[in-house]
Design a protein around this motif. Sequence first.
Motif, mmCIF file in Angstrom:
data_model
loop_
_atom_site.group_PDB
_atom_site.id
_atom_site.type_symbol
_atom_site.label_atom_id
_atom_site.label_comp_id
_atom_site.label_asym_id
_atom_site.label_seq_id
_atom_site.Cartn_x
_atom_site.Cartn_y
_atom_site.Cartn_z
ATOM 1 N N ALA A 467 26.598 -1.214 17.149
ATOM 2 C CA ALA A 467 25.516 -0.780 16.258
ATOM 3 C C ALA A 467 25.536 -1.562 14.958
ATOM 4 O O ALA A 467 24.485 -1.978 14.440
ATOM 5 N N GLN A 476 24.862 4.542 9.044
ATOM 6 C CA GLN A 476 23.721 4.505 9.939
ATOM 7 C C GLN A 476 24.169 4.449 11.396
ATOM 8 O O GLN A 476 23.542 5.044 12.276
ATOM 9 N N LEU A 480 23.232 7.138 14.235
ATOM 10 C CA LEU A 480 22.609 6.741 15.501
ATOM 11 C C LEU A 480 23.370 7.324 16.688
ATOM 12 O O LEU A 480 22.760 7.831 17.643
ATOM 13 N N ARG A 484 21.438 9.793 19.202
ATOM 14 C CA ARG A 484 21.107 9.246 20.515
ATOM 15 C C ARG A 484 22.086 9.661 21.611
ATOM 16 O O ARG A 484 21.736 9.603 22.788
#
Length: 524
Positions: A467, A476, A480, A484
Amino acid sequence: MAQPPHVSQQAPQQAPPQPPAHPPLSGVPLVLATISLSLATFMNVLDTTIANVALTPIAGDLGVSPSQGTWIITSFAVSSAISVPLTGWLTQRLGALRLFLMSTFLFTVASVLCGLSQSLNMLVAARVLQGMVSGPMIPLCQALLLQCYPKEKAGLALAFWGMTATIAPVMGPILGGWLTDNWSWPWIFYINIPVGLISIWLTAAMLRGRETPTRRVSVDYVGLLLLVIWVGATQIMLDRGKELDWFNSVDVIILAVVAVIGFTFFLIWELTEEHPIVDLSLFAQRNFAAGCLALTLGYSTFFGTLVLIPMWLQRTMGYTATWAGLVTAPIGILALILSPILGRMMGTVDPRWFATISFIVMALCNFWRATFSPDVDALTIANTHLWQGIAMATFFIPLTAIILSGLEPHRIPSASGLFNFLRLMAAAFAASLWTTGWENGATRHHAYLTEHVTVASTETTQVLDNAQALGLSPEQALALVNARIITPQAQLLSILDMFWLAGGLFVILIAAIWLSRPARAPRR
């Protein structure tokens, strides 16, 4: 699925006037009358499922949480259940035809108000009005339809009615999803406008002069008030419990106390009142008590999963409202095919066997769903609903036969209405309890899964590195992973738990079916 008739007020001392023997209709008037009454049934039953697939879009549009969105379902079900006991009294005061036309008109008006709502409070208020006037519609549809047919064709009349009542729940998710995705959610309510107006116009024209006699009768106002208090307090407590942290909240404690006290006084009053609004003495009948237990808990379990699945498909699996409706709609296919066959067999086969088959199939379908993986395809989900249609075909009719068996004819209207009230109330409670259970389970699984997201985990480090290679900051990247991977997994694990619970409950409830005695014809 055919719905049971309403609760009527217990007969007073003097015999009520007998309705005039209107001659049966024939030809075009009979066809148009059947269509007009079936349209009202279709509209009424449709609104019990059409909002299910639109809860997530409605909640987002009105700026509330998805759990608050379930109030749209529960407010309708509770108010409809509470209005059912008044149907008999209102029919005697206003006449069956006049009451039906008024209820259908007000239902249409309430549908307009639902579509115009700009806040959750406004929408819930409109749904309460819609539910209040919906209570008399289905039993009156049945009564007026039977007036139009010769006695020897009463079965045919109810078959036409039953087909409409079976198709409506199937069409609800499809129409609700398609209208929400291609127009906007208010159209799931606006669709009632042409249907309601056509039904009112045709019914008034075809049944003119076929009104039932009216008279002044008393109603158990105290019992009705106590019913509203304890049911309303219980439902508000269930709806708001999660956001108020349940019994850590003074509001929830007060609602619980009001519900318990209201229910206690309701029981005392109804058991001692000469003409109670709900005849609780029916529970002294073994078949009635056992049948109600099986039907109420079985229907609440079924309805709880029916509400959960579209929410899970849209929030976790990325389905649109249309696709959520399409994969749940097959539940009505086999139900529609098998219901007429079952109706012809009911006189020769013990209904307890049919009800047992229903609960076994319900359990198997939920155990099947409990094996879903994150990559489960739409066809598999649809297949579980297709085969559940067998259970729906063998659910209502056999359990109704068990509940009403052995009762004197004059007690059947009150008995039918009482278990219909219990079914509607159970559905409202289930919508709150099952969504709360799913969300609480997701929170629990989320906490467990995040324990494994550490720098010591090779898998975690690899995902975070990938990522960050895309330009994301460490914060972040973690967000994520949470959005997700962790959250969808937690929601899936939680709904699998709910499916296991539903399957287990259906297995246990088979015992309630066999607490009843073999169904026999009512004593005359």
